[in-house]
Scaffold this active site. Structure first.
Site, mmCIF file in Angstrom:
data_model
loop_
_atom_site.group_PDB
_atom_site.id
_atom_site.type_symbol
_atom_site.label_atom_id
_atom_site.label_comp_id
_atom_site.label_asym_id
_atom_site.label_seq_id
_atom_site.Cartn_x
_atom_site.Cartn_y
_atom_site.Cartn_z
ATOM 1 N N SER A 1 57.013 -48.700 104.777
ATOM 2 C CA SER A 1 57.726 -48.124 105.924
ATOM 3 C C SER A 1 56.959 -46.932 106.489
ATOM 4 O O SER A 1 56.149 -46.310 105.785
ATOM 5 C CB SER A 1 59.108 -47.694 105.408
ATOM 6 O OG SER A 1 59.742 -46.824 106.291
ATOM 7 N N GLY A 2 57.209 -46.622 107.752
ATOM 8 C CA GLY A 2 56.744 -45.385 108.376
ATOM 9 C C GLY A 2 55.275 -45.067 108.181
ATOM 10 O O GLY A 2 54.396 -45.901 108.394
ATOM 11 N N ILE A 3 55.037 -43.851 107.753
ATOM 12 C CA ILE A 3 53.664 -43.349 107.616
ATOM 13 C C ILE A 3 52.907 -44.153 106.553
ATOM 14 O O ILE A 3 51.728 -44.467 106.714
ATOM 15 C CB ILE A 3 53.706 -41.845 107.256
ATOM 16 C CG1 ILE A 3 54.296 -41.061 108.442
ATOM 17 C CG2 ILE A 3 52.327 -41.312 106.902
ATOM 18 C CD1 ILE A 3 54.776 -39.665 108.102
ATOM 19 N N GLY A 4 53.604 -44.508 105.477
ATOM 20 C CA GLY A 4 52.964 -45.270 104.405
ATOM 21 C C GLY A 4 52.481 -46.622 104.897
ATOM 22 O O GLY A 4 51.367 -47.060 104.582
ATOM 23 N N SER B 1 54.892 -31.700 103.493
ATOM 24 C CA SER B 1 55.486 -31.412 104.801
ATOM 25 C C SER B 1 55.415 -29.914 105.054
ATOM 26 O O SER B 1 55.455 -29.105 104.115
ATOM 27 C CB SER B 1 56.944 -31.845 104.812
ATOM 28 O OG SER B 1 57.574 -31.316 105.950
ATOM 29 N N GLY C 1 55.644 -46.096 98.664
ATOM 30 C CA GLY C 1 56.448 -46.209 99.886
ATOM 31 C C GLY C 1 55.630 -46.777 101.033
ATOM 32 O O GLY C 1 55.824 -46.405 102.191
ATOM 33 N N TYR D 1 64.771 -31.016 99.635
ATOM 34 C CA TYR D 1 63.579 -31.668 100.205
ATOM 35 C C TYR D 1 62.440 -30.646 100.329
ATOM 36 O O TYR D 1 61.311 -30.904 99.913
ATOM 37 C CB TYR D 1 63.939 -32.270 101.568
ATOM 38 C CG TYR D 1 62.781 -32.892 102.319
ATOM 39 C CD1 TYR D 1 62.269 -34.135 101.948
ATOM 40 C CD2 TYR D 1 62.190 -32.245 103.400
ATOM 41 C CE1 TYR D 1 61.217 -34.718 102.641
ATOM 42 C CE2 TYR D 1 61.140 -32.821 104.101
ATOM 43 C CZ TYR D 1 60.664 -34.053 103.731
ATOM 44 O OH TYR D 1 59.616 -34.633 104.420
#
Ligand SMILES: NC(=O)c1ccc[n+]([C@@H]2O[C@H](COP(=O)([O-])OP(=O)(O)OC[C@H]3O[C@@H](n4cnc5c(N)ncnc54)[C@H](OP(=O)(O)O)[C@@H]3O)[C@@H](O)[C@H]2O)c1
Length: 354
Positions: free
Chosen positions: A131-134, A257, A128, A290
């Site tokens: 996008s985002g953190i990746g 998380s 991943g 999740y």
């Protein structure tokens, strides 16, 4: 100093003049060190003043840093078409006042942590990574010289991410490879294609995830949040563990998380029940799915560390921060609203929020 003149700058700092046999050099990211040619040693402290120094600014316009066959840095002045082993930034150095080791906390960005690291012999896979953190993680590794592979389910998004990183540094070694964690077949194919490249693997970041999406079974017949967040990564690490072991010291980083705290894997009688991991549509609650997958991330990382650390492969699970504004909220309007409201108060991807 002839080198200074060559770089188009005059030496004005005579107080810092080096004793005979010493030479001032700098690292890729601008830290100054001193080489003693008689004793064949290097040190960070100035041999006379004992001070540490670092370059104050960027390379002048039109200059570029290169590495020669022996791994030594040299500098190309494209405007005047000349080369020098003298770093022109050394004409403007400042005293390093941060002599204490740096302390990191939850607000430290990846680029700060990697400052001063040369990762040019490292190979990194990030799931991943588009996008985002990746993406931010991939960029930070690539800007420090690592060969970064973005393992993504959508190759067109992944190619855009490659361009974004290469726009920051045209020499960044980044490539995209297909990996859909919702398909065990795709995970195996990714592992085979990666092995076919005959590359080592020093860092595997299990980052990809989905959150609060509607119930859906994967082609393997499993609930998709569980498979994407945990099981796909489990198989990926298993399939690549021989490469990790051969590349040791190596590490796996599992992006989990804090929300793993708000669940367990128990049935109504208090016994561990693995069936809760892939519930039926009737029993499905997306947030719980999740949280459970994130709990699996941590249990997996801990056990992986126990099993592989004797072979030089460590594993750590991380919590990147709460409600960071990425695309993770996109499956449910309520999450989008919450993330939007929280945005001014939470960490951004690249820097601490003020
Ligand atoms: N943001 C937060 O506040 C927060 C908080 C705690 C933990 N985390 C964790 O941080 C990690 C990164 O999340 P993020 O916030 O950066 O979210 P993001 O921007 O949504 O990134 C998630 C990535 O996972 C990829 N992905 C989704 N399904 C996939 C699949 N089947 N196969 C391969 N890749 C897939 C996405 O690809 P597409 O772009 O193609 O969808 C995307 O690149 C996750 O593990 C998340 O649980 C985030």
């Amino acid at each position: 100093m002839a080198a200074l003149k060559y770089a188009g700058m005059d030496d004005t700092d005579s107080e810092d003049e080096l004793p005979p046999g010493w030479e001032e050099r700098s690292t890729k990211d601008g830290w100054v060190y001193y080489a003693n040619h008689e004793e064949m040693k290097t040190q960070w402290d100035h041999p006379k003043t004992g001070k540490k120094r670092r370059c104050a600014g960027e390379l002048p316009y039109g200059w570029e840093q290169e590495t020669d066959d022996k791994g030594q840095l040299f500098y190309v002045d494209h405007i005047n078409k000349r080369k020098t082993y003298f770093d022109p930034r050394q004409a403007f150095t400042v005293e390093d006042v941060l002599v204490k080791p740096k302390r990191y906390d939850g607000n430290t960005a990846a680029l700060e942590i990697l400052q001063g690291r040369d990762l040019s012999d490292r190979v990194v896979v990030i799931t991943g990574g588009n996008s985002g953190i990746g993406l931010e993680t991939a960029k930070s590794f690539a800007l420090h010289g690592a060969h970064v592979i973005l393992a993504c389910r959508n190759l067109s998004k992944a190619s855009k991410a490659v361009s974004v990183i290469q726009q920051e540094w045209h020499k960044a070694k980044v490539e995209a490879m297909m990996l859909d964690l919702a398909s065990l077949r795709s995970v195996r194919e990714f592992a085979d294609s990666f092995k076919a490249k005959k590359l080592p693997l020093h860092i595997l970041v299990c980052n990809a995830a989905v959150s609060t999406q509607p119930w859906r079974l994967t082609e393997d017949g499993l609930e998709s949040t569980f498979q994407i967040c945990h099981l796909g990564h489990f198989l990926l690490v298993r399939s690549l563990q021989d490469v990790l072991r051969h590349s040791a010291p190596a590490r796996v980083v599992v992006v989990s998380s804090e929300s793993h705290r708000f669940t367990d894997l128990l049935d109504q009688t208090g016994k561990v029940d693995l069936a809760v991991l892939s519930p039926t549509q009737k029993e499905y609650w997306s947030m719980l799915a999740y949280n459970r997958a994130k709990l699996c991330n941590i249990l997996f990382s801990n056990e992986l560390h126990r099993r592989l650390s004797p072979y030089g492969v460590t594993s750590n699970a991380v919590h990147p921060g709460n409600m960071m504004y990425t695309a993770i909220h996109r499956s449910w309007w309520l999450m989008t609203l919450l993330f939007t409201l929280a945005r001014p108060f939470t960490k951004s991807m690249v820097r601490m929020k003020i």
